[in-house]
Design a protein around this motif. Sequence first.
Motif, PDB file in Angstrom:
ATOM      1  N   LYS A  60      78.998  73.412  -1.129  1.00 20.49           N
ATOM      2  CA  LYS A  60      77.780  73.546  -0.328  1.00 20.49           C
ATOM      3  C   LYS A  60      77.079  74.829  -0.750  1.00 20.49           C
ATOM      4  O   LYS A  60      77.584  75.929  -0.531  1.00 20.49           O
ATOM      5  N   THR A 115      73.970  75.958   0.175  1.00 27.53           N
ATOM      6  CA  THR A 115      73.005  76.563   1.089  1.00 27.53           C
ATOM      7  C   THR A 115      73.696  77.416   2.151  1.00 27.53           C
ATOM      8  O   THR A 115      74.690  77.025   2.752  1.00 27.53           O
ATOM      9  N   VAL A 116      73.144  78.603   2.372  1.00 23.37           N
ATOM     10  CA  VAL A 116      73.576  79.460   3.480  1.00 23.37           C
ATOM     11  C   VAL A 116      72.937  78.948   4.756  1.00 23.37           C
ATOM     12  O   VAL A 116      71.725  78.729   4.812  1.00 23.37           O
ATOM     13  N   ASP A 117      73.740  78.742   5.793  1.00 19.48           N
ATOM     14  CA  ASP A 117      73.184  78.322   7.083  1.00 19.48           C
ATOM     15  C   ASP A 117      74.112  78.738   8.211  1.00 19.48           C
ATOM     16  O   ASP A 117      75.171  79.344   7.983  1.00 19.48           O
ATOM     17  N   ALA A 118      73.724  78.398   9.430  1.00 22.30           N
ATOM     18  CA  ALA A 118      74.473  78.831  10.602  1.00 22.30           C
ATOM     19  C   ALA A 118      75.888  78.271  10.634  1.00 22.30           C
ATOM     20  O   ALA A 118      76.782  78.865  11.259  1.00 22.30           O
ATOM     21  N   ASP A 155      78.069  78.406   8.465  1.00 20.07           N
ATOM     22  CA  ASP A 155      79.010  79.264   7.754  1.00 20.07           C
ATOM     23  C   ASP A 155      79.798  80.162   8.707  1.00 20.07           C
ATOM     24  O   ASP A 155      80.825  80.720   8.327  1.00 20.07           O
ATOM     25  N   PHE A 190      69.418  82.638  14.024  1.00 18.84           N
ATOM     26  CA  PHE A 190      70.267  82.771  12.839  1.00 18.84           C
ATOM     27  C   PHE A 190      69.748  83.889  11.946  1.00 18.84           C
ATOM     28  O   PHE A 190      68.622  83.841  11.452  1.00 18.84           O
ATOM     29  N   PRO A 195      70.992  85.520   8.526  1.00 19.51           N
ATOM     30  CA  PRO A 195      72.010  85.312   7.486  1.00 19.51           C
ATOM     31  C   PRO A 195      72.913  86.515   7.263  1.00 19.51           C
ATOM     32  O   PRO A 195      74.140  86.357   7.146  1.00 19.51           O
ATOM     33  N   ASP A 236      74.959  87.342  10.709  1.00 17.52           N
ATOM     34  CA  ASP A 236      75.943  86.287  10.965  1.00 17.52           C
ATOM     35  C   ASP A 236      77.096  86.376   9.979  1.00 17.52           C
ATOM     36  O   ASP A 236      78.265  86.156  10.332  1.00 17.52           O
ATOM     37  N   ARG A 252      77.124  82.582  -0.511  1.00 16.53           N
ATOM     38  CA  ARG A 252      78.014  82.329   0.624  1.00 16.53           C
ATOM     39  C   ARG A 252      79.313  83.137   0.550  1.00 16.53           C
ATOM     40  O   ARG A 252      79.809  83.622   1.566  1.00 16.53           O
TER      41      ARG A 252
END
Length: 312
Positions: free
Chosen positions: A96, A98-101, A103, A113, A115, A118, A166
């Motif tokens: 994966k 993409t960085v997103d919530a 993680d 959120f 990045p 978090d 990530r």
Amino acid sequence: MLNQQRIEGQQQIEIKPPQIVHDYTYNNENSFLLYLITFYPACTPTPEMTVMNVLIVYAHPEPRSLNGALKNLTVAHLTAAGHQVQVSDLYAMQWKATVDAADNLDRTAGAHFNPSLDSQYAFAHGTQSLDIVAEQDKLRWADTLILQFPLWWFSMPAILKGWVDRVYAYGFAYGVGEHSDFHWGDRYGQGNMLGKRAMLIVTAGGWESHYSPRGINGSIDEILFPIQHGILYYPGFEVLPPFVMYRTDRMNDERYASTCEALKQRLDNLAHVPPIAFRPQNAGAYDIPALTLRANLAPDQTGLSIHVATES
């Protein structure tokens, strides 16, 4: 058929042929070589060798590509020489990017959120996504990191950039150390990767002259600078000169054989090749907190090359 039956280099090793056989056919429609890989026992390490843990982070979608063949050669050669090798094959892993919530496994639903914050929270509280944790553990284990990828649009494939985004968490690869008027964090020659080595293995379709200092594409050293200086040197790696192959869509038997031999020699010397002489941030070369190179170093010069020391 190409039968690679010798391992050469600076290490003293016992050869047990045959080693690796590469069968391939030319694909006229797509203009690349399809490589089919078979492995055989290669060599036995000797006490003189420096045995390392090597992590290869590999980003190419076609296992039968030139990149796939060279990745397999690298694994076989290093393993046969006694090194421990792990491979993160990002396309095979369906990484994966993409960085997103998601993680952070412990966040309030609907919360804003951020990045960076978090990432900091998840790393500090042990709530990172398990795939991130696994890759960070591999980096802790490794003595040497190899990033292997084709040069796509003057950079790495997006899936590999997503691995960096990530895995390089706040507190793990950045946001480390004291920030003051004398020390601006543990980075650029310091950090959690200090004591480890890193190298790029890169394939490019263009001619070597296209990537020369006066070439139309720009110098390969400057194209790779954000990766080598930013992604690798920033968290503390010693960065070795890259292994770059050009005109890879026009590879023939002779060039392939010589490329394999050159790559094996580089692999035999991973522990001994002098790194690129990037200037450490906190050792006096830069004014802090401005982080500009001191006037007495590379005077009247600008550009990326000033961050590589040339003084004796």
